[in-house]
Design an enzyme around this catalytic site. Structure first.
Site, PDB file in Angstrom:
ATOM      1  N   CYS A 104      47.679  22.997  34.411  1.00  0.00           N
ATOM      2  CA  CYS A 104      46.220  22.284  35.013  1.00  0.00           C
ATOM      3  C   CYS A 104      45.447  21.662  34.111  1.00  0.00           C
ATOM      4  O   CYS A 104      46.198  20.552  33.549  1.00  0.00           O
ATOM      5  CB  CYS A 104      45.618  23.460  35.808  1.00  0.00           C
ATOM      6  SG  CYS A 104      44.491  22.590  37.070  1.00  0.00           S
ATOM      7  N   HIS A 208      49.439  25.625  39.364  1.00  0.00           N
ATOM      8  CA  HIS A 208      48.978  27.048  38.828  1.00  0.00           C
ATOM      9  C   HIS A 208      50.189  28.018  38.901  1.00  0.00           C
ATOM     10  O   HIS A 208      50.132  28.694  39.882  1.00  0.00           O
ATOM     11  CB  HIS A 208      47.829  27.596  39.142  1.00  0.00           C
ATOM     12  CG  HIS A 208      46.708  27.070  38.328  1.00  0.00           C
ATOM     13  ND1 HIS A 208      46.215  27.474  37.451  1.00  0.00           N
ATOM     14  CD2 HIS A 208      45.755  26.157  38.777  1.00  0.00           C
ATOM     15  CE1 HIS A 208      45.164  26.798  36.811  1.00  0.00           C
ATOM     16  NE2 HIS A 208      44.666  26.129  37.940  1.00  0.00           N
ATOM     17  N   GLU A 210      51.156  30.512  37.435  1.00  0.00           N
ATOM     18  CA  GLU A 210      50.857  31.847  37.242  1.00  0.00           C
ATOM     19  C   GLU A 210      50.325  32.704  38.611  1.00  0.00           C
ATOM     20  O   GLU A 210      50.161  33.684  38.702  1.00  0.00           O
ATOM     21  CB  GLU A 210      50.003  32.048  35.867  1.00  0.00           C
ATOM     22  CG  GLU A 210      48.414  31.697  36.161  1.00  0.00           C
ATOM     23  CD  GLU A 210      48.182  30.426  36.494  1.00  0.00           C
ATOM     24  OE1 GLU A 210      49.144  29.418  36.365  1.00  0.00           O
ATOM     25  OE2 GLU A 210      46.993  30.220  36.814  1.00  0.00           O
TER      26      GLU A 210
END
Ligand code: MN
Length: 241
Positions: A104, A208, A210
């Site tokens: 990001c 994102h 994660e």
């Protein structure tokens, strides 16, 4: 030995913060995460010698003065000290050819480190209609698609022409300098992924992964696995294992 992965963190008036999902993703991928604070750029040589990889995490906007622009009205909050810290870290990691994953804001930091520029605010700067890039859905829910370029590291990881990602950004990459190439785009043309053609593993993603890992998204799991494998391979290549 596990690869030691530095993850940069956010700074506000009183605290450093980093979402747990970054740490969990590195541990799950077989790495040893350490959180890197802002303000360590003077000791970057010693710090980068300790790291086998760097993850540049998400956060606020980058200071547009770094890419020779004045701040537009729609610019969000900036943290110049974080920008300096991360740009210094990236440049040293690149010189050592240690793997970098930019997420990001980190994907944007990567582009600026190579001399690229950003849209300070895609909504006011786009001449054509855009998708919703600041989704209202939860972080672990994918909301828009990304078309993946053939022959890229990202394609080898995703093993697909199109993937679904989440989206929490109002800035985006504008000019992308060599050796970075675009590896993924949204259907409105917004650059969602880049990678270096001159380094072992330097990848930036505008989404994102994660957070998507939390919902067992297989591409996100494989992205962290591939990143950590690249860190491990570099350790082996230099005889440190
Ligand atoms: Mn997006």
């Amino acid at each position: 030995m596990k690869p030691v992965i530095g993850i940069t963190s956010n700074i506000d008036a009183t605290s450093h913060t980093l979402q747990n999902t970054y740490i969990q993703a590195v541990i799950a991928g077989g790495g040893l995460p350490i959180i890197i604070p802002t303000g360590v750029e003077r000791d970057v040589q010693q710090l980068t010698s300790l790291l086998d990889g760097l993850i540049i995490s998400g956060g606020g906007d980058m200071n547009p003065l770094l890419f020779n622009e004045e701040p537009l009205q729609q610019l969000g909050s900036v943290t110049p000290e974080r920008d300096t810290n991360e740009l210094t870290l990236v440049k040293h990691m690149l010189a050592l050819d240690k793997p970098i994953l930019g997420i990001c804001r980190g994907h944007q930091v990567l582009n600026v480190a190579f001399g690229g520029t950003l849209y300070q605010d895609i909504i006011s700067q786009s001449a054509t209609p855009l998708l919703q890039h600041d989704q209202k859905a939860k972080r672990e829910h994918p909301t828009h698609s990304v078309h993946i370029e053939k022959g890229t590291i990202l394609e080898s990881i995703a093993n697909a022409e199109k993937i679904l990602v989440n989206s929490f950004h109002h800035q985006a990459l504008k000019d992308i300098p060599s050796p970075l190439i675009v590896s993924g785009r949204a259907s409105d043309g917004i650059v969602e992924a880049v990678e270096s053609t001159d380094h072992r593993f330097v990848v930036g993603v505008q989404w994102h992964p994660e957070a998507l890992r939390q919902s067992d998204d297989q591409v996100s799991i494989r992205l962290f696995d591939a990143y950590l494998k690249a860190c491990q391979e570099r350790m082996v290549a230099i005889g440190y294992h």
